[in-house]
Write a protein that holds these residues in place. Structure first.
Motif, mmCIF file in Angstrom:
data_model
loop_
_atom_site.group_PDB
_atom_site.id
_atom_site.type_symbol
_atom_site.label_atom_id
_atom_site.label_comp_id
_atom_site.label_asym_id
_atom_site.label_seq_id
_atom_site.Cartn_x
_atom_site.Cartn_y
_atom_site.Cartn_z
ATOM 1 N N ASP A 2 0.967 -1.371 -0.117
ATOM 2 C CA ASP A 2 -0.113 -0.126 0.198
ATOM 3 C C ASP A 2 1.138 1.260 0.032
ATOM 4 N N PHE A 57 1.539 5.291 -1.454
ATOM 5 C CA PHE A 57 1.082 6.628 -1.816
ATOM 6 C C PHE A 57 2.275 7.398 -2.494
ATOM 7 N N GLN A 62 -0.329 -1.978 -4.820
ATOM 8 C CA GLN A 62 -1.648 -1.119 -4.696
ATOM 9 C C GLN A 62 -1.199 0.459 -4.451
ATOM 10 N N SER A 111 -1.173 4.161 -5.151
ATOM 11 C CA SER A 111 -2.077 5.561 -5.503
ATOM 12 C C SER A 111 -1.406 6.524 -5.867
ATOM 13 N N ASP A 156 -5.828 4.309 -8.971
ATOM 14 C CA ASP A 156 -6.443 4.980 -7.964
ATOM 15 C C ASP A 156 -5.556 6.491 -7.543
ATOM 16 N N TRP A 190 -5.721 10.363 -5.671
ATOM 17 C CA TRP A 190 -6.029 11.340 -4.634
ATOM 18 C C TRP A 190 -5.937 12.759 -5.572
ATOM 19 N N SER A 230 -11.165 6.036 -13.203
ATOM 20 C CA SER A 230 -9.989 6.275 -12.151
ATOM 21 C C SER A 230 -10.943 5.867 -10.878
ATOM 22 N N SER A 231 -10.139 5.329 -9.802
ATOM 23 C CA SER A 231 -10.995 5.404 -8.644
ATOM 24 C C SER A 231 -10.225 6.489 -7.683
ATOM 25 N N CYS A 280 -9.454 8.025 -4.550
ATOM 26 C CA CYS A 280 -9.187 7.660 -3.194
ATOM 27 C C CYS A 280 -9.756 8.641 -2.206
#
Lengths: 378, 378
Positions: free
Chosen positions: A80, A82, A104, A106, A130, A132, A163-164, A166
């Motif tokens: 995870d 970012f 994963q 982002s 993902d 932001w 896109s997701s 976040c």
């Protein structure tokens, strides 16, 4: 690998591991008490054993400042991640490669052009990123104002483009310019309020905005409540430094990074001690210059870490440090600080000084010293 | 390895190889004309292809700022190496190892204590070190004054102790603070005169002092005669930088090092362009701050190297550069400098900026780009 501190070649970057562990515990407990997850920013250490200590203490995921850091963490089993710098379109293939390997990851944007590039690239490669959206909470750098029309436009563009979203993130970088608790608490509240408000605007437009990510070491250590926030990012707390000491968020005995140096000469008439830690070791960071106490190129300590208040590290060449004794007439500088003896320097800025070294020497409470490698470059 | 500049990830440190070659030729021809040998200081590039280009052009031996540089050069077949930082006694075993492998390493001292440590260690290990004595010609850092009693004492101590006295050396580092030819010529003459005079004092005491080594890029490019000097050391001339441009010893079209960066965002209201080259790429070196023209964190150019006089690189975070357009109302900053487009930044100080990168991208006149690795750390 275990080495002996006594025979360590200088300059060397030392981590006081017990202090680092206490710093990690302090921040983790604070975030636990405030009910948010901690996603440490590893740009300070760029060093896996330090990152592992943060995760072992309860951190969830990491924040990185380069995709090289992301690759390094992912190769070590951290999923995870970012990448908290606005995405350059040219770096999307590198991000895609990480996603395809199972990371994963982002990513971040703060512009319609940036969001469009992410959407287009994602569609071309049948991939959902993902993403932001960056919010500007204090005018110090990047991000959209909470009331910028583009905020909802970007959220919609990303969502419709596959896109997701976040969530929203911000960084109150101006906290480095403060030096008292009332001001820090006010900025921490501003950081929280602005970012939560930006998320609310996106939600009011009918879009999903699951997360609210904020953080800087000074605001994270000053916030009184984090209502609406889901995670905090902070970096330099892991080592702290003189800039943070001036800001007022750490004590002397929490400064975990120092540079070991050897005295190589003197100019007795001037009260100068010449060492082998110049700016190549300390970095050119003079972050304390505009703070209430200017530490020059760092605070000079004995080899064992006791502050030497009568010494000032005022000048540096590439491989030469020039340290001045305040009152040279008071004693024989050559006798008190002989050639070959050693000093320890506390840096202004741990992120900048660490970057000058390919590895740290991690000093355990037992006296053992381990070599911890760190990343360099992009 | 050959890569494409168009697809190069940013930030990247670019060497303009034709400019580097011309800079090397310029300095070599000057030293040839003045009748001295050139021993380039490799602390600027820390990069073997650059050092080889200097040797191919006529340089004899190299100067290094760390023993790691010495080891790296020796492993590449360069034997004549001068480690030009006063020897820390703790580094003598590392120097001894190089000598025993056949390296013609020479070392430096400026104190009786340092000389005694060299002599003692040499006698304990049945080794004769080749030693230079450092002279202070301008009060800016290390070295003995030409009339210091210790000068002859150190020369005698070394000679009687079994070391070979190579000669005397000095570095007019204060030349970086000048900005006109008369002052540079005067300092170059002072550097020459003081160092030759120190050698003379040793010779008058009945000791052998074969060599006189001086040098800094500004004085090397300003000296009118070098009578009595045997060699010149200079480093930054190989790339030059904005500090040297302000000093007045190089033209714009001689600046051979630059940082390629990508635009990742804007703050249009403030006229800000945000890039992916922050201080981690540029270094924190603000060497032009006290010169007659302050270039911030570097001069902004187009991707192809044309100066953009209306942009100022005024602030930098770790992975963010903040470049300000002087008159933001005059045009649409987002259109003129779109996200994903690229700029090139000329650094204040080539030695400091280069050190932030694990490798350079060397751009040939043909358009080919080679990756040249460089040393990091100690």
């Amino acid at each position: 690998m275990i080495v002996s501190l006594t025979h360590l070649d200088t300059p060397a970057a030392l981590i006081d591991v017990p202090r680092m562990q206490r710093n990690i515990q302090r921040m983790q407990q604070r975030m636990d008490n405030l009910g948010v997850r901690l996603r440490p920013h590893i740009k300070t250490s760029k060093c896996l054993p330090t990152v592992r200590a943060q995760i072992d203490a309860g951190a969830q995921g990491v924040t990185v400042s380069t995709l090289k850091e992301a690759e390094h963490c992912f190769a070590a089993g951290i999923r995870d991640i970012f990448y908290a710098v606005a995405m350059a379109p040219g770096k999307l293939p590198q991000a895609l490669a990480l996603l395809r390997e199972g990371c994963q990851l982002s990513i971040l944007t703060d512009s319609l052009a940036g969001a469009q590039a992410i959407v287009d690239f994602g569609q071309q490669h049948d991939t959902n990123f993902d993403v932001w959206v960056e919010i500007d909470c204090d005018g110090h750098r990047s991000g959209l104002k909470e009331d910028d029309k583009a905020l909802v436009q970007i959220a919609r563009l990303l969502t419709r483009g596959g896109s997701s979203l976040c969530g929203v993130m911000t960084h109150a970088g101006s906290s480095y310019e403060l030096d008292n608790q009332p001001a820090l608490q006010a900025l921490a509240e501003q950081e929280r309020r602005v970012c939560v408000s930006a998320a609310q605007r996106i939600r009011e437009a009918g879009l999903v905005c699951p997360q609210v990510s904020i953080g800087s070491t000074p605001t994270a250590l000053s916030a009184q409540n984090l209502d609406g926030v889901t995670e905090v990012r902070a970096g330099v707390y892991v080592f702290f430094d003189l800039v943070m000491h001036n800001v007022g968020v750490c004590r002397r005995d929490e400064l975990a990074l120092s540079v070991l140096t050897t005295i190589i000469g003197h100019q007795p008439d001037k009260g100068w001690i010449i060492t082998d830690a110049g700016w190549m070791a300390m970095s050119r960071d003079r972050g304390t210059q505009r703070q209430h106490r200017d530490y020059g190129y760092g605070q000079v300590c004995t080899e064992h870490g006791d502050w030497l208040e009568d010494l000032r590290f005022g000048a540096a060449n590439q491989e030469h440090g020039i340290i001045t004794l305040q009152n040279p007439a008071s004693l024989d500088i050559v006798v008190r600080f002989p050639v070959g003896s050693r000093l320890r320097i506390l840096p202004n800025h741990a992120c900048a000084t660490g970057a000058q070294f390919p590895h740290y020497h991690a000093c355990e409470a037992t006296g053992e010293v381990h070599i911890w490698s760190r990343l360099h470059g992009w």
